[in-house]
Design a protein around this motif. Structure first.
Motif, PDB file in Angstrom:
ATOM      1  N   PRO A   1       0.808  -1.214   0.000  1.00 52.16           N
ATOM      2  CA  PRO A   1       0.000   0.000   0.000  1.00 52.16           C
ATOM      3  C   PRO A   1       0.845   1.269   0.000  1.00 52.16           C
ATOM      4  CG  PRO A   1       0.048  -0.948   2.194  1.00 52.16           C
ATOM      5  CD  PRO A   1       0.792  -1.906   1.298  1.00 52.16           C
ATOM      6  N   VAL A   2       0.345   2.289  -0.674  1.00 50.22           N
ATOM      7  CA  VAL A   2       0.881   3.648  -0.598  1.00 50.22           C
ATOM      8  C   VAL A   2      -0.257   4.521  -0.066  1.00 50.22           C
ATOM      9  CG1 VAL A   2       1.776   5.632  -1.868  1.00 50.22           C
ATOM     10  CG2 VAL A   2       2.517   3.325  -2.487  1.00 50.22           C
ATOM     11  N   ALA A   3      -0.105   5.003   1.156  1.00 51.05           N
ATOM     12  CA  ALA A   3      -1.172   5.762   1.806  1.00 51.05           C
ATOM     13  C   ALA A   3      -1.083   7.241   1.443  1.00 51.05           C
ATOM     14  CB  ALA A   3      -1.082   5.593   3.317  1.00 51.05           C
ATOM     15  N   ILE A   4      -2.238   7.912   1.454  1.00 49.80           N
ATOM     16  CA  ILE A   4      -2.288   9.372   1.332  1.00 49.80           C
ATOM     17  C   ILE A   4      -2.903   9.904   2.612  1.00 49.80           C
ATOM     18  CG2 ILE A   4      -3.082  11.351  -0.005  1.00 49.80           C
ATOM     19  CD1 ILE A   4      -3.624   9.484  -2.331  1.00 49.80           C
ATOM     20  N   GLY A   5      -2.198  10.817   3.272  1.00 45.55           N
ATOM     21  CA  GLY A   5      -2.728  11.365   4.513  1.00 45.55           C
ATOM     22  C   GLY A   5      -1.812  12.437   5.055  1.00 45.55           C
ATOM     23  N   PRO A   6      -2.102  12.914   6.260  1.00 45.15           N
ATOM     24  CA  PRO A   6      -1.282  13.966   6.863  1.00 45.15           C
ATOM     25  C   PRO A   6       0.077  13.419   7.312  1.00 45.15           C
ATOM     26  CG  PRO A   6      -2.935  13.221   8.411  1.00 45.15           C
ATOM     27  CD  PRO A   6      -3.230  12.529   7.114  1.00 45.15           C
ATOM     28  N   VAL A   7       0.927  14.308   7.751  1.00 47.24           N
ATOM     29  CA  VAL A   7       2.257  13.921   8.221  1.00 47.24           C
ATOM     30  C   VAL A   7       2.115  12.861   9.317  1.00 47.24           C
ATOM     31  CG1 VAL A   7       4.354  14.738   9.358  1.00 47.24           C
ATOM     32  CG2 VAL A   7       3.211  16.169   7.645  1.00 47.24           C
ATOM     33  N   GLY A   8       2.877  11.758   9.170  1.00 46.69           N
ATOM     34  CA  GLY A   8       2.833  10.675  10.144  1.00 46.69           C
ATOM     35  C   GLY A   8       1.827   9.593   9.824  1.00 46.69           C
ATOM     36  N   VAL A   9       1.117   9.695   8.685  1.00 49.78           N
ATOM     37  CA  VAL A   9       0.114   8.692   8.336  1.00 49.78           C
ATOM     38  C   VAL A   9       0.782   7.334   8.123  1.00 49.78           C
ATOM     39  CG1 VAL A   9       0.255   9.178   5.852  1.00 49.78           C
ATOM     40  CG2 VAL A   9      -1.840   8.205   6.797  1.00 49.78           C
ATOM     41  N   ALA A  10       0.103   6.266   8.544  1.00 51.01           N
ATOM     42  CA  ALA A  10       0.503   4.879   8.279  1.00 51.01           C
ATOM     43  C   ALA A  10       1.981   4.632   8.521  1.00 51.01           C
ATOM     44  CB  ALA A  10       0.132   4.510   6.840  1.00 51.01           C
ATOM     45  N   PRO A  11       2.437   4.731   9.787  1.00 49.11           N
ATOM     46  CA  PRO A  11       3.854   4.496  10.081  1.00 49.11           C
ATOM     47  C   PRO A  11       4.304   3.127   9.584  1.00 49.11           C
ATOM     48  CG  PRO A  11       2.713   5.371  12.000  1.00 49.11           C
ATOM     49  CD  PRO A  11       1.657   5.045  10.989  1.00 49.11           C
ATOM     50  N   GLY A  12       5.505   3.083   8.997  1.00 49.76           N
ATOM     51  CA  GLY A  12       6.051   1.826   8.512  1.00 49.76           C
ATOM     52  C   GLY A  12       5.632   1.455   7.111  1.00 49.76           C
ATOM     53  N   LEU A  13       4.764   2.274   6.482  1.00 52.61           N
ATOM     54  CA  LEU A  13       4.328   2.010   5.117  1.00 52.61           C
ATOM     55  C   LEU A  13       4.724   3.171   4.216  1.00 52.61           C
ATOM     56  CD1 LEU A  13       0.704   0.660   5.757  1.00 52.61           C
ATOM     57  CD2 LEU A  13       2.781  -0.676   5.362  1.00 52.61           C
ATOM     58  N   ALA A  14       4.733   2.922   2.919  1.00 55.10           N
ATOM     59  CA  ALA A  14       4.970   4.001   1.963  1.00 55.10           C
ATOM     60  C   ALA A  14       3.789   4.973   2.015  1.00 55.10           C
ATOM     61  CB  ALA A  14       5.125   3.434   0.559  1.00 55.10           C
ATOM     62  N   ALA A  15       4.076   6.250   1.819  1.00 51.44           N
ATOM     63  CA  ALA A  15       3.008   7.233   1.935  1.00 51.44           C
ATOM     64  C   ALA A  15       3.379   8.550   1.268  1.00 51.44           C
ATOM     65  CB  ALA A  15       2.674   7.493   3.407  1.00 51.44           C
ATOM     66  N   VAL A  16       2.353   9.292   0.879  1.00 54.49           N
ATOM     67  CA  VAL A  16       2.473  10.706   0.547  1.00 54.49           C
ATOM     68  C   VAL A  16       1.920  11.461   1.750  1.00 54.49           C
ATOM     69  CG1 VAL A  16       1.708  12.581  -0.956  1.00 54.49           C
ATOM     70  CG2 VAL A  16       2.253  10.341  -1.938  1.00 54.49           C
ATOM     71  N   GLU A  17       2.779  12.247   2.396  1.00 54.02           N
ATOM     72  CA  GLU A  17       2.413  12.955   3.619  1.00 54.02           C
ATOM     73  C   GLU A  17       2.105  14.418   3.295  1.00 54.02           C
ATOM     74  OE1 GLU A  17       4.791  11.148   7.251  1.00 54.02           O
ATOM     75  OE2 GLU A  17       6.184  11.763   5.663  1.00 54.02           O
TER      76      GLU A  17
END
Length: 329
Positions: A137-153
């Motif tokens: 998964p690549v999460a989209i959310g605010p800073v700190g979203v989905a720790p340990g996963l790829a994300a756009v913060e």
């Protein structure tokens, strides 16, 4: 199927995959037998042979991608993925559990390797389902979203703190935020930013969460503007929610911006064409599409032991237009 058509299995394969070396009559006979037998291609088998061909994106009906129109973001993401021979498998689902179930099916069929998870909630069932299905998964959310996963913060907290400071500078000491549903991490970040700005000056902010719809925004704004002590400025989470708030203000006899100021949490052409034009935070459509492309491609290229890619995304300056003005004390 080969037996029924009176040909070899190799000829069946060539006919079904439209490859050369099979006559037109033989291909038609194989396809007719396939139709009679109810044969359908197996996505999992094809993916095992060719690899995943798409990035999965399941969007809950009525939601945006962090305030931006879904198709605008997807167009940018698709353009970036095209060079890798990948597409975006976009689905609209009724709710987050339905998206989680879709992830499980995608995993079983090996249709996708990476899925984009937008508008992340607290204890989001989609993140768990993606991991269980063997997806990345690549999460989209605010800073700190989905720790340990790829994300756009996305730095919503800082952006909404700036909105708060702007309104304070205009003399507004009682402001309302009409927000998306309370369980979304983005909503919580926006509220933190607004409250932090107003706490510095001892001013007050009312936060009203809604279902994210135009109707929900209109009802919340009407209640705020008809209560005993009404706010002098209202910030709404999206462009269409802000347009609904603007309409409610007019219908309640208030003049924007002199009686009440209105701010949109995301810009669009609708904000610019409104009367008065709406002061807005910028649309994230292009920047979010680029950031997603960077996070997705880095995730695809990363090894199993690599740290997850986290792509920071700041929100640009407020576009000040005619819907905001100094508060006349």
């Amino acid at each position: 199927m080969a037996r029924a058509a009176g040909v070899s299995t190799a000829v069946v394969s060539y006919a079904l995959n439209d490859r050369r070396g099979v006559s037109v009559a033989t291909r038609e006979r194989v396809l007719r037998v396939a139709d009679e037998l109810g044969w359908r291609p197996n996505p999992a088998a094809r993916s095992m042979r060719a690899g995943a061909q798409a990035v999965g994106l399941a969007v809950v009906a009525g939601e945006t991608l962090h305030g931006a129109p879904v198709l605008d973001v997807v167009a940018v993401l698709q353009s970036a993925l095209h060079a890798r021979g990948l597409g975006v498998d976009l689905r609209v689902v009724p709710d987050a559990p339905a998206a989680a179930e879709l992830y499980r099916r995608w995993g079983a069929e090996r249709r996708c390797e990476v899925v984009v998870v937008p508008e992340v909630r607290a204890d989001d069932v989609r993140l768990k389902a993606a991991a269980e299905a063997g997806l990345r998964p690549v999460a989209i959310g605010p800073v700190g979203v989905a720790p340990g996963l790829a994300a756009v913060e996305v730095d919503d907290e800082e952006a909404y703190a700036r909105v708060g400071r702007y309104l304070l500078g205009l003399g507004h000491s009682h402001v309302a935020l009409v927000a998306d549903p309370a369980d979304r991490l983005r909503t919580q970040a926006c509220e933190r930013g607004m409250r932090a700005a107003f706490a510095e000056e001892g001013a007050s902010v009312d936060v009203v969460t809604t279902d994210g719809s135009v109707e929900g925004a209109a009802g919340a704004t009407r209640r705020l503007l008809t209560q005993g002590v009404r706010p002098t400025a209202v910030v709404l989470a999206s462009d269409v929610m802000a347009l609904a708030g603007l309409d409610v203000a007019r219908r309640t006899g208030l003049v924007v911006p002199w009686d009440v100021s209105v701010v949109a949490g995301a810009d669009s052409v609708l904000c610019r064409l409104a009367t008065p034009a709406l002061t807005s935070l910028p649309s994230l459509a292009h920047d979010l599409g680029d950031a997603l492309a960077a996070a997705v491609t880095a995730t695809l290229d990363a090894g199993a032991d690599a740290d997850p890619t986290r792509v920071p995304l700041s929100i640009g300056a407020l576009a000040v237009r005619g819907s905001t003005a100094p508060h006349a004390h």
